[in-house]
Design an enzyme around this catalytic site. Structure first.
Site, PDB file in Angstrom:
ATOM      1  N   CYS A 134       0.851  -1.188   0.000  1.00 17.21           N
ATOM      2  CA  CYS A 134       0.000   0.000   0.000  1.00 17.21           C
ATOM      3  C   CYS A 134       0.890   1.242   0.000  1.00 17.21           C
ATOM      4  O   CYS A 134       1.782   1.368   0.843  1.00 17.21           O
ATOM      5  CB  CYS A 134      -0.907  -0.019   1.227  1.00 17.21           C
ATOM      6  N   CYS A 144       0.336   3.049   3.635  1.00 21.23           N
ATOM      7  CA  CYS A 144       0.704   2.526   4.956  1.00 21.23           C
ATOM      8  C   CYS A 144       1.661   1.343   4.886  1.00 21.23           C
ATOM      9  O   CYS A 144       2.089   0.841   5.920  1.00 21.23           O
ATOM     10  CB  CYS A 144      -0.543   2.135   5.752  1.00 21.23           C
ATOM     11  N   CYS A 168      -7.517  -0.895   1.136  1.00 16.55           N
ATOM     12  CA  CYS A 168      -6.567  -1.321   2.158  1.00 16.55           C
ATOM     13  C   CYS A 168      -7.307  -1.383   3.493  1.00 16.55           C
ATOM     14  O   CYS A 168      -7.910  -0.397   3.897  1.00 16.55           O
ATOM     15  CB  CYS A 168      -5.401  -0.345   2.250  1.00 16.55           C
ATOM     16  N   CYS A 202      -5.708   1.327   6.233  1.00 16.10           N
ATOM     17  CA  CYS A 202      -5.779   2.790   6.121  1.00 16.10           C
ATOM     18  C   CYS A 202      -6.927   3.246   5.238  1.00 16.10           C
ATOM     19  O   CYS A 202      -7.095   4.437   5.018  1.00 16.10           O
ATOM     20  CB  CYS A 202      -4.459   3.346   5.608  1.00 16.10           C
ATOM     21  N   CYS A 248      -8.303  -5.440 -10.176  1.00 15.41           N
ATOM     22  CA  CYS A 248      -7.858  -4.391 -11.096  1.00 15.41           C
ATOM     23  C   CYS A 248      -7.437  -3.192 -10.243  1.00 15.41           C
ATOM     24  O   CYS A 248      -8.278  -2.508  -9.668  1.00 15.41           O
ATOM     25  CB  CYS A 248      -9.006  -4.032 -12.030  1.00 15.41           C
TER      26      CYS A 248
HETATM   27 ZN   LIG Z   1      -2.916   1.121   3.493  1.00 10.98          ZN
END
Ligand SMILES: [Zn+2]
Length: 167
Positions: A77, A80, A126, A129, A149
């Site tokens: 990510c 984070c 995610c 976060c 995707c």
């Molecule tokens: Zn994240």
């Protein structure tokens, strides 16, 4: 890029995240503080990453370098650092966006229904976060039949060779 774990968690809320070694070996679940929307994302992220992850923008297809890369490594990510996807499940979807058949760990990718733009889609986020990552479609190849995707701007690609470097 990793989240700042030293900041006190205002909501005292944690989320289970599967951790992975630099080479992709599972290290087990950890309870990590959720990063809320007050986080200083705008100051931390590039304009493109901010627009995608915090404002639900979409990368232009075929335009963001690395969308079609097959280099070995982990995709984390951009906000984070949660390990989201591996190059091992990445495939050529022909859409111009990075596409994966599965997340690294089920805990590390969240989904929710998205009815924006008059379409019924499954949004991929995610779980730590709340970053918008992309969408999930049921038209992927074997073995899962799924297509995650994902916007390239939401991903921090860490090549295997770089993560393997002695620190
Ligand atoms: Zn994240």
């Amino acid at each position: 890029m990793t989240g700042d774990l030293s900041q006190p968690d205002r909501h005292q809320e944690t989320v289970p995240i599967a951790e992975f070694s630099p080479t992709g070996t599972p290290l087990g679940l950890r309870s990590l503080p959720r990063l809320d929307s007050d986080h200083e994302w705008k100051a931390r992220l590039s304009p493109e990453a901010y627009a995608v992850t915090r404002r639900h923008a979409t990368d232009p297809p075929f335009k963001v370098p690395g969308y079609d890369s097959h280099e070995a490594g982990l995709y984390r990510c951009i906000c984070c650092g949660t390990a989201l996807f591996s190059s091992m499940t990445k495939f050529d979807s022909g859409t111009g966006w990075p596409s994966f058949t599965a997340p690294l760990a089920p805990e590390n990718v969240a989904t929710r229904e998205d009815t924006s733009y008059g379409m019924r889609r499954t949004e991929v986020l995610c779980p730590r976060c709340d970053a918008h990552l992309g969408h999930l479609f049921p038209d992927g190849p074997a073995p899962t039949g799924l297509r995650y995707c994902i916007n390239r701007s939401a991903l921090d690609f860490v090549p295997l060779s770089e993560e393997n470097r002695p620190k």
